[in-house]
Scaffold this motif. Structure first.
Motif, PDB file in Angstrom:
ATOM      1  N   PHE B  29       0.825  -1.213   0.000  1.00  0.00           N
ATOM      2  CA  PHE B  29       0.000   0.000   0.000  1.00  0.00           C
ATOM      3  C   PHE B  29       0.856   1.259   0.000  1.00  0.00           C
ATOM      4  O   PHE B  29       0.509   2.260  -0.643  1.00  0.00           O
ATOM      5  CB  PHE B  29      -0.923  -0.022   1.220  1.00  0.00           C
ATOM      6  N   ASN B  30       1.965   1.226   0.717  1.00  0.00           N
ATOM      7  CA  ASN B  30       2.800   2.422   0.865  1.00  0.00           C
ATOM      8  C   ASN B  30       3.750   2.652  -0.302  1.00  0.00           C
ATOM      9  O   ASN B  30       4.558   3.574  -0.267  1.00  0.00           O
ATOM     10  CB  ASN B  30       3.597   2.335   2.169  1.00  0.00           C
ATOM     11  N   ALA B  31       3.658   1.830  -1.341  1.00  0.00           N
ATOM     12  CA  ALA B  31       4.546   1.984  -2.497  1.00  0.00           C
ATOM     13  C   ALA B  31       3.843   2.608  -3.690  1.00  0.00           C
ATOM     14  O   ALA B  31       4.338   2.520  -4.815  1.00  0.00           O
ATOM     15  CB  ALA B  31       5.121   0.631  -2.890  1.00  0.00           C
ATOM     16  N   HIS B  53       2.182   8.189  -0.063  1.00  0.00           N
ATOM     17  CA  HIS B  53       2.225   7.327   1.114  1.00  0.00           C
ATOM     18  C   HIS B  53       2.436   8.113   2.409  1.00  0.00           C
ATOM     19  O   HIS B  53       2.143   7.617   3.494  1.00  0.00           O
ATOM     20  CB  HIS B  53       3.350   6.301   0.966  1.00  0.00           C
ATOM     21  N   ARG B  54       2.904   9.361   2.276  1.00  0.00           N
ATOM     22  CA  ARG B  54       3.097  10.187   3.474  1.00  0.00           C
ATOM     23  C   ARG B  54       1.842  10.985   3.801  1.00  0.00           C
ATOM     24  O   ARG B  54       1.807  11.693   4.798  1.00  0.00           O
ATOM     25  CB  ARG B  54       4.268  11.142   3.266  1.00  0.00           C
ATOM     26  N   GLY B  55       0.840  10.883   2.924  1.00  0.00           N
ATOM     27  CA  GLY B  55      -0.384  11.642   3.154  1.00  0.00           C
ATOM     28  C   GLY B  55      -0.389  13.007   2.512  1.00  0.00           C
ATOM     29  O   GLY B  55      -1.349  13.765   2.681  1.00  0.00           O
ATOM     30  N   ALA B  68     -11.229  16.560  -0.400  1.00  0.00           N
ATOM     31  CA  ALA B  68     -10.200  16.048   0.503  1.00  0.00           C
ATOM     32  C   ALA B  68      -9.982  14.567   0.205  1.00  0.00           C
ATOM     33  O   ALA B  68     -10.943  13.802   0.086  1.00  0.00           O
ATOM     34  CB  ALA B  68     -10.601  16.235   1.951  1.00  0.00           C
ATOM     35  N   ILE B  69      -8.720  14.199   0.035  1.00  0.00           N
ATOM     36  CA  ILE B  69      -8.340  12.803  -0.157  1.00  0.00           C
ATOM     37  C   ILE B  69      -7.483  12.402   1.035  1.00  0.00           C
ATOM     38  O   ILE B  69      -6.550  13.123   1.403  1.00  0.00           O
ATOM     39  CB  ILE B  69      -7.566  12.608  -1.471  1.00  0.00           C
ATOM     40  N   SER B  70      -7.799  11.257   1.617  1.00  0.00           N
ATOM     41  CA  SER B  70      -7.073  10.819   2.814  1.00  0.00           C
ATOM     42  C   SER B  70      -6.750   9.336   2.745  1.00  0.00           C
ATOM     43  O   SER B  70      -7.343   8.594   1.954  1.00  0.00           O
ATOM     44  CB  SER B  70      -7.894  11.130   4.066  1.00  0.00           C
ATOM     45  N   LEU B  71      -5.785   8.940   3.584  1.00  0.00           N
ATOM     46  CA  LEU B  71      -5.331   7.553   3.655  1.00  0.00           C
ATOM     47  C   LEU B  71      -5.721   6.932   4.988  1.00  0.00           C
ATOM     48  O   LEU B  71      -5.758   7.624   6.010  1.00  0.00           O
ATOM     49  CB  LEU B  71      -3.808   7.492   3.575  1.00  0.00           C
ATOM     50  N   ASP B  72      -5.971   5.633   4.969  1.00  0.00           N
ATOM     51  CA  ASP B  72      -6.030   4.845   6.198  1.00  0.00           C
ATOM     52  C   ASP B  72      -5.128   3.636   5.963  1.00  0.00           C
ATOM     53  O   ASP B  72      -5.574   2.587   5.492  1.00  0.00           O
ATOM     54  CB  ASP B  72      -7.460   4.420   6.508  1.00  0.00           C
ATOM     55  N   SER B  73      -3.848   3.824   6.253  1.00  0.00           N
ATOM     56  CA  SER B  73      -2.870   2.778   5.962  1.00  0.00           C
ATOM     57  C   SER B  73      -3.126   1.502   6.758  1.00  0.00           C
ATOM     58  O   SER B  73      -2.782   0.402   6.325  1.00  0.00           O
ATOM     59  CB  SER B  73      -1.452   3.293   6.245  1.00  0.00           C
TER      60      SER B  73
END
Lengths: 107, 120
Positions: B29-31, B53-55, B68-73
């Motif tokens: 996911f973080n790549a 990947h850093r948000g 707004a776009i956000s992550l939930d790693s």
């Protein structure tokens, strides 16, 4: 934002024809251009990235060329499954922008 | 093989908030950079924005004040929120991902698309 202008907006061609679609950028984007194919009701599929690099699994009849502001997608011998809409995308800077699309129809 | 599955409300009233989520299966996911792209019925593609990947995010200027776009790693998911929707926001919304590395890559993995209709 960088504007991408595709031409033609649509074209009619027969199976086996050689087809070319152009994409002109409003400023120099080096080689940072991609091409997508979209069939009706489906998500776009990446064909070409960095102007001329063929994505894995994409048939070799697809090729990309150009640099700076003028780019071309060529299909060397049109196949039945190639009738679709094609979009260019610049990933040179933000915001990313797409061309308006070129619809390839059966003659 | 990376697969994206997206969901969210398909019918909204004007002034409501559009909320979509995209789950990522396979890969790291973080790549990846994660994007949202939309397509009004019968029209072309519009890039909405991207998160890394850093948000860190980038948005298209015409939507920047509402999006707004956000992550939930922890869940391998990313989301899109678009406030104060109007009929002009009616579109198929796609989530997409691009691997990051030495070469800038455009989005290569796409969700199935969700049609969002705004109507009173």
């Amino acid at each position: 934002a960088i504007q991408l202008t595709q031409s033609p907006s649509s074209l009619s061609a027969a199976v086996g024809d050689r087809v070319s679609i152009t994409c002109r950028a409003s400023q120099d984007i080096r080689h940072d251009l991609a091409w997508y194919q979209q069939r009706p009701g489906k998500a776009p599929k990446l064909l070409i990235y960095s102007e001329s690099n063929l994505q894995t699994g994409v048939p070799s009849r697809f090729s990309g060329s150009g640099s700076g502001t003028d780019f071309t997608l060529t299909i060397s011998s049109l196949q039945p499954e190639d009738f679709a809409t094609y979009y260019c995308l610049q990933d040179y800077n933000f915001p990313r922008t797409f061309g308006q699309g070129t619809k390839v129809e059966i003659k | 093989q990376v697969q994206l599955q997206q969901w969210g409300a398909g019918l909204l009233k004007p002034s409501e908030t559009l909320s979509l989520t995209c789950a990522v299966y396979g890969g790291s996911f973080n790549a990846y950079y994660w994007s949202w792209i939309r397509q009004p019925p019968g029209k072309g593609l519009e890039w909405i924005g991207e998160v890394n990947h850093r948000g860190s995010t980038n948005y298209t200027p015409s939507l920047k004040s509402r999006v707004a776009i956000s992550l939930d790693s922890s869940k391998n998911q990313f989301s899109l929120k678009l406030t104060s929707v109007t009929a002009a926001d009616t579109a198929v919304y796609y989530c997409a991902g691009a691997p990051f590395g030495a070469v800038i890559m455009p989005p290569d993995y796409w969700g199935q698309g969700v049609l969002v209709t705004v109507s009173s």
